[in-house]
Design a protein around this motif. Structure first.
Motif, PDB file in Angstrom:
ATOM      1  N   ASN A  36      26.212  32.170  11.529  1.00 51.78           N
ATOM      2  CA  ASN A  36      25.425  33.415  11.524  1.00 51.78           C
ATOM      3  C   ASN A  36      25.944  34.443  12.529  1.00 51.78           C
ATOM      4  O   ASN A  36      25.207  35.308  12.994  1.00 51.78           O
ATOM      5  N   LYS A  37      27.251  34.346  12.861  1.00 51.47           N
ATOM      6  CA  LYS A  37      27.842  35.279  13.825  1.00 51.47           C
ATOM      7  C   LYS A  37      28.371  36.547  13.173  1.00 51.47           C
ATOM      8  O   LYS A  37      28.561  37.564  13.850  1.00 51.47           O
ATOM      9  N   PHE A  38      28.671  36.471  11.860  1.00 50.06           N
ATOM     10  CA  PHE A  38      29.347  37.574  11.192  1.00 50.06           C
ATOM     11  C   PHE A  38      28.662  37.881   9.854  1.00 50.06           C
ATOM     12  O   PHE A  38      28.067  36.996   9.236  1.00 50.06           O
ATOM     13  N   ASN A  39      28.777  39.129   9.429  1.00 48.63           N
ATOM     14  CA  ASN A  39      28.488  39.465   8.034  1.00 48.63           C
ATOM     15  C   ASN A  39      29.697  39.042   7.201  1.00 48.63           C
ATOM     16  O   ASN A  39      30.839  39.245   7.629  1.00 48.63           O
ATOM     17  N   LEU A  40      29.458  38.491   6.024  1.00 49.51           N
ATOM     18  CA  LEU A  40      30.531  37.934   5.216  1.00 49.51           C
ATOM     19  C   LEU A  40      30.543  38.523   3.807  1.00 49.51           C
ATOM     20  O   LEU A  40      29.492  38.777   3.215  1.00 49.51           O
ATOM     21  N   LEU A  41      31.765  38.701   3.282  1.00 51.85           N
ATOM     22  CA  LEU A  41      31.960  39.058   1.877  1.00 51.85           C
ATOM     23  C   LEU A  41      33.096  38.200   1.349  1.00 51.85           C
ATOM     24  O   LEU A  41      34.172  38.143   1.959  1.00 51.85           O
ATOM     25  N   PHE A  42      32.852  37.516   0.240  1.00 48.89           N
ATOM     26  CA  PHE A  42      33.813  36.561  -0.314  1.00 48.89           C
ATOM     27  C   PHE A  42      34.203  37.023  -1.707  1.00 48.89           C
ATOM     28  O   PHE A  42      33.386  37.010  -2.639  1.00 48.89           O
ATOM     29  N   GLU A  53      30.663  27.021 -11.280  1.00 44.33           N
ATOM     30  CA  GLU A  53      30.865  25.564 -11.280  1.00 44.33           C
ATOM     31  C   GLU A  53      31.428  25.096  -9.933  1.00 44.33           C
ATOM     32  O   GLU A  53      30.975  24.090  -9.366  1.00 44.33           O
ATOM     33  N   PHE A  54      32.414  25.822  -9.404  1.00 44.82           N
ATOM     34  CA  PHE A  54      33.014  25.459  -8.123  1.00 44.82           C
ATOM     35  C   PHE A  54      31.976  25.508  -7.004  1.00 44.82           C
ATOM     36  O   PHE A  54      31.930  24.630  -6.139  1.00 44.82           O
ATOM     37  N   LEU A  55      31.165  26.559  -7.000  1.00 44.95           N
ATOM     38  CA  LEU A  55      30.164  26.709  -5.953  1.00 44.95           C
ATOM     39  C   LEU A  55      29.151  25.569  -5.989  1.00 44.95           C
ATOM     40  O   LEU A  55      28.748  25.045  -4.946  1.00 44.95           O
ATOM     41  N   THR A  56      28.756  25.156  -7.190  1.00 45.04           N
ATOM     42  CA  THR A  56      27.828  24.030  -7.324  1.00 45.04           C
ATOM     43  C   THR A  56      28.444  22.758  -6.764  1.00 45.04           C
ATOM     44  O   THR A  56      27.784  21.993  -6.047  1.00 45.04           O
ATOM     45  N   GLN A  57      29.736  22.533  -7.071  1.00 45.61           N
ATOM     46  CA  GLN A  57      30.421  21.346  -6.564  1.00 45.61           C
ATOM     47  C   GLN A  57      30.461  21.338  -5.043  1.00 45.61           C
ATOM     48  O   GLN A  57      30.418  20.277  -4.418  1.00 45.61           O
ATOM     49  N   ARG A  58      30.567  22.501  -4.439  1.00 42.49           N
ATOM     50  CA  ARG A  58      30.681  22.591  -2.981  1.00 42.49           C
ATOM     51  C   ARG A  58      29.332  22.837  -2.298  1.00 42.49           C
ATOM     52  O   ARG A  58      29.285  23.181  -1.125  1.00 42.49           O
ATOM     53  N   ASN A  59      28.262  22.668  -3.061  1.00 46.61           N
ATOM     54  CA  ASN A  59      26.916  22.818  -2.504  1.00 46.61           C
ATOM     55  C   ASN A  59      26.709  24.189  -1.861  1.00 46.61           C
ATOM     56  O   ASN A  59      26.102  24.314  -0.794  1.00 46.61           O
ATOM     57  N   VAL A  60      27.220  25.212  -2.537  1.00 43.90           N
ATOM     58  CA  VAL A  60      27.064  26.590  -2.080  1.00 43.90           C
ATOM     59  C   VAL A  60      26.205  27.331  -3.089  1.00 43.90           C
ATOM     60  O   VAL A  60      26.490  27.308  -4.293  1.00 43.90           O
ATOM     61  N   MET A  61      25.161  27.977  -2.618  1.00 44.85           N
ATOM     62  CA  MET A  61      24.304  28.765  -3.499  1.00 44.85           C
ATOM     63  C   MET A  61      25.015  30.073  -3.863  1.00 44.85           C
ATOM     64  O   MET A  61      25.632  30.711  -3.007  1.00 44.85           O
ATOM     65  N   SER A  62      24.927  30.444  -5.131  1.00 43.99           N
ATOM     66  CA  SER A  62      25.451  31.747  -5.535  1.00 43.99           C
ATOM     67  C   SER A  62      24.736  32.836  -4.732  1.00 43.99           C
ATOM     68  O   SER A  62      23.539  32.747  -4.466  1.00 43.99           O
ATOM     69  N   ASN A  65      26.999  38.151  -1.894  1.00 46.66           N
ATOM     70  CA  ASN A  65      28.232  38.404  -1.152  1.00 46.66           C
ATOM     71  C   ASN A  65      29.379  37.492  -1.591  1.00 46.66           C
ATOM     72  O   ASN A  65      30.419  37.446  -0.940  1.00 46.66           O
ATOM     73  N   ILE A  66      29.200  36.741  -2.680  1.00 46.36           N
ATOM     74  CA  ILE A  66      30.278  35.961  -3.287  1.00 46.36           C
ATOM     75  C   ILE A  66      30.531  36.558  -4.665  1.00 46.36           C
ATOM     76  O   ILE A  66      29.700  36.447  -5.573  1.00 46.36           O
ATOM     77  N   ILE A  67      31.682  37.214  -4.829  1.00 49.36           N
ATOM     78  CA  ILE A  67      31.908  38.057  -6.002  1.00 49.36           C
ATOM     79  C   ILE A  67      33.224  37.686  -6.691  1.00 49.36           C
ATOM     80  O   ILE A  67      34.258  37.543  -6.037  1.00 49.36           O
ATOM     81  N   SER A  68      33.179  37.553  -8.013  1.00 47.60           N
ATOM     82  CA  SER A  68      34.398  37.382  -8.794  1.00 47.60           C
ATOM     83  C   SER A  68      35.021  38.742  -9.077  1.00 47.60           C
ATOM     84  O   SER A  68      34.331  39.671  -9.504  1.00 47.60           O
ATOM     85  N   PHE A  69      36.336  38.860  -8.792  1.00 47.59           N
ATOM     86  CA  PHE A  69      37.024  40.110  -9.155  1.00 47.59           C
ATOM     87  C   PHE A  69      38.113  39.846 -10.189  1.00 47.59           C
ATOM     88  O   PHE A  69      39.131  40.528 -10.263  1.00 47.59           O
TER      89      PHE A  69
END
Length: 339
Positions: A36-42, A53-62, A65-69
């Protein structure tokens, strides 16, 4: 939250390059997100359904700030981010993205690249697992290199501890074939045939992982093999893939992220490279006795894969990849951002 510095991640994943770049970038993202030290954009060049699918495998909630380009050009990405005043951008890409790099090269934003081998738009810091060629950078550029910067998921830490105390078979009884998220050269089939053609492995069990970016043709071929061989067990994009490492004696993989994961837990590993870069990377560890590199899978028949060799591979691999690479990279990022 005002005044908090921001970090931008730019990475890629597709059926041609696999998702090794995404894999290590999302692990860094997760650590920074927890702090929680930084604002993040992925930002990731990847099809949206595969990203989910990848995010689910890695236990990361959509998240927003996580965007497909996947469908955006570099110029469109620049328009999206140009007013965000990022403190640092971390590139982990196969493609150069020259326009995007040039944009940051002319800004006040600090730049870090994981595995950077280009001559233009030199980042402030590059962190290379292996220096594939000599590049002439300025004195302002910082270079960190070696397996001590391997990013290995936290889930493998308990596997390392458990596997060190696992009883070893004098001869391999169970093989793991894990060619990553994609297998563009169909090396999974080459590994199956290599094991199948060795007379002393006729009764060996084979566990094989079909990644989310495997082609339908390759997946069907693997299922056909399993119908002919009752000892071949298939796992399709398993969520807890690290648990397979505990149950197997030897692994076949490519020369990227999976190799480093295997070495980090002391798994005797046989590398069938997917590219020249993977060959060079795998060879650097082969030359140090930490894995076996098979440029030609048929040459495997000349290798005596006995207890002594597996023990030597394990010990040297454990020394090279100590599972603390993520912490080292996080410190480099924080030092750069806080200069």
């Amino acid at each position: 939250m005002t005044g908090i510095k921001s970090i931008l991640f730019v990475t890629e994943a597709n059926e041609n390059i696999g998702f090794g770049h995404f894999s290590r970038s999302i692990e860094l993202y997760k650590e920074f997100d927890k702090s929680n030290k930084f604002n993040l954009l992925f930002l990731v060049s990847c099809k949206q359904d595969k990203l989910d699918e990848f995010l689910t495998q890695r236990n990361v909630m959509s998240a927003d700030n996580i965007i497909s380009f996947q469908d955006n050009s570099d110029q469109q990405i620049i328009e999206l981010i140009k007013n965000n005043n990022h403190s640092c951008v971390i590139f982990d890409t196969h493609n150069e993205h020259n326009l995007l790099r040039s944009f940051f090269d002319q800004s006040a934003c600090k730049t870090i690249s994981l595995d950077f081998f280009y001559e233009e738009n030199i980042p402030d810091v590059s962190i290379n697992l292996f220096n594939h060629r000599t590049l002439h950078y300025s004195n302002k550029h910082q270079l960190f290199s070696g397996p001590e910067y391997a990013i290995v998921r936290d889930e493998f830490k308990k596997i390392r501890d458990l596997k060190i105390f696992t009883d070893w078979h004098k001869n391999p009884k169970k093989f793991l074939i894990l060619m990553g998220g994609a297998d563009p050269q169909s090396n999974s089939l080459k590994a199956i045939n290599t094991i199948k053609n060795m007379s002393n492995f006729l009764n060996a069990e084979i566990q094989i992982v079909i990644g989310p970016l495997f082609s339908d043709k390759l997946s069907q071929s693997i299922f056909q093999e399993s119908k002919k061989n009752g000892l071949l067990k298939i796992f399709e994009s398993p969520k807890n893939i690290e648990e397979l490492f505990l149950d197997c004696d030897v692994m076949f993989c490519g020369g990227g992220t999976t190799l480093l994961e295997g070495m980090s837990v002391g798994m005797p590993t046989i590398v069938i490279p997917q590219s020249d870069e993977e060959f060079n990377h795998g060879k650097s560890y082969h030359d140090r006795g930490a894995c076996i590199l098979l440029d030609d899978p048929e040459s495997f028949s000349s290798i005596n894969l006995d207890f002594e060799l597996m023990q030597a591979l394990r010990d040297k691999a454990l020394r090279l990849v100590d599972q603390r690479g993520k912490e080292r990279i996080i410190q480099i990022v924080e030092d750069l951002v806080n200069e």
